[in-house]
Design an enzyme around this catalytic site. Structure first.
Site, PDB file in Angstrom:
ATOM      1  N   ARG A 176       0.923  -1.060  -0.034  1.00  0.00           N
ATOM      2  CA  ARG A 176      -0.072   0.114  -0.006  1.00  0.00           C
ATOM      3  C   ARG A 176       0.992   1.143   0.047  1.00  0.00           C
ATOM      4  NH1 ARG A 176      -4.222  -0.547   4.965  1.00  0.00           N
ATOM      5  NH2 ARG A 176      -2.113  -0.871   6.010  1.00  0.00           N
ATOM      6  N   ASP A 179       0.237   5.518   0.691  1.00  0.00           N
ATOM      7  CA  ASP A 179      -0.798   6.573   1.490  1.00  0.00           C
ATOM      8  C   ASP A 179      -1.101   7.392   0.389  1.00  0.00           C
ATOM      9  OD1 ASP A 179      -0.550   5.109   3.903  1.00  0.00           O
ATOM     10  OD2 ASP A 179       1.019   6.309   4.561  1.00  0.00           O
ATOM     11  N   TYR A 222      12.302   2.378  -1.198  1.00  0.00           N
ATOM     12  CA  TYR A 222      11.560   3.635  -1.206  1.00  0.00           C
ATOM     13  C   TYR A 222      12.522   4.652  -1.318  1.00  0.00           C
ATOM     14  CZ  TYR A 222       7.025   2.081  -0.175  1.00  0.00           C
ATOM     15  OH  TYR A 222       5.761   1.454  -0.120  1.00  0.00           O
ATOM     16  N   ARG A 282       8.839   8.011   6.032  1.00  0.00           N
ATOM     17  CA  ARG A 282       8.541   9.347   6.294  1.00  0.00           C
ATOM     18  C   ARG A 282       9.203   9.769   7.795  1.00  0.00           C
ATOM     19  NH1 ARG A 282       2.616   9.672   4.887  1.00  0.00           N
ATOM     20  NH2 ARG A 282       2.907  12.133   5.297  1.00  0.00           N
TER      21      ARG A 282
END
Length: 269
Positions: free
Chosen positions: A53, A55, A111, A181
């Site tokens: 997933r 966001d 990422y 993050r």
């Protein structure tokens, strides 16, 4: 052995409420399924599985999905892209075993975070980033969901400076919600001398020290790639070319606006 298709897709997440389908909201899964149904590739009951997933506001360059197709002859990027919105496109495909699961079968994910931080000291952010490598409890660097194991293994992390930007690449076996993050927030706090270097080590021992920190902006994060041990995706040159042209138009506009904002900022000093 029965086979099914897998697709590699990219999207700009700015106008999506995340990748997973949500009632009444625009999502990557919702737009993808709508197009696949329109082309007769799947029907409403077909389950489309994602590698993970993302966001709201988060982007992807190498998201992987798989599903059982009604007609595999139609599973070509150019056919699918003809009914995709401008911020979502398919550019590679593969034939995978029927029991392939894009989430469980992944060996690692990477990422990238693009951080604008002119106030950060390069040496500090680079050195402190290495503290994340290895297996740690990321309770302090995530929004841990109930019942979720907070332990994850960071395989690699790199920080590269490009002008006022820092390019932060993180590879792990898997990630927790908001993990990258919040790691970026931590690196920025240390890199700008608002926290000492040993604070990162403290944060990685949540049984001894707890502190809540906000996640960095979603806009800077994107899923670069998902690795699988024995699957080779075939990229379609036509779809990549079309996506490149689309990106060039968007880039020209965004680059121009960045220059305008910089001049306005200078004028307000």
């Amino acid at each position: 052995m029965a086979m099914k298709p897998a697709l590699k897709l990219a999207y700009i997440g700015t106008d999506f409420s995340g990748s997973q389908a949500q009632p009444g909201k625009r999502t990557v899964e919702g737009e993808l399924k709508k197009g696949l149904i329109e082309k007769g590739i799947i029907d409403e009951r077909t389950r489309v599985s994602f590698s993970g997933r993302t966001d709201a506001g988060v982007h992807a360059l190498g998201q992987v999905v798989s599903f059982k197709a009604l007609d595999e002859r139609l599973v070509e990027p150019r056919i699918i892209n003809s009914v995709m919105p401008k911020d979502l496109w398919v550019y590679a495909s593969a034939s995978v075993p029927d029991d392939f699961d894009p989430r469980r079968d992944a060996t690692s994910r990477t990422y990238r975070y693009v951080l604008y931080a002119p106030d950060v000291v390069e040496r500090r952010i680079v050195e402190c980033s290495k503290l994340f490598i290895g297996t740690h409890d990321f309770t302090n660097f995530s929004s841990v969901e109930p019942g979720k194991n907070p332990v994850r293994t960071i395989k690699n992390i790199s920080v590269t400076k490009r002008g006022d930007l820092y390019i932060i690449d993180v590879e792990a076996d898997s990630f927790l919600w908001n993990m990258v993050r919040k790691m970026v927030t931590g690196l920025r706090l240390v890199g700008s001398n608002k926290r000492p270097a040993r604070w990162i080590e403290q944060m990685l021992r949540p049984d001894e020290y707890r502190e809540g920190i906000p996640p960095a902006l979603a806009a800077g994060l994107y899923l670069v790639k998902v690795d699988y041990p024995a699957i080779s995706f075939i990229e379609e040159a036509y779809s990549k070319g079309r996506a490149y042209q689309r990106m060039m138009h968007a880039f020209e506009w965004q680059y121009t606006m960045a220059a305008v904002y910089r001049e306005f900022q200078d004028a307000m000093r």
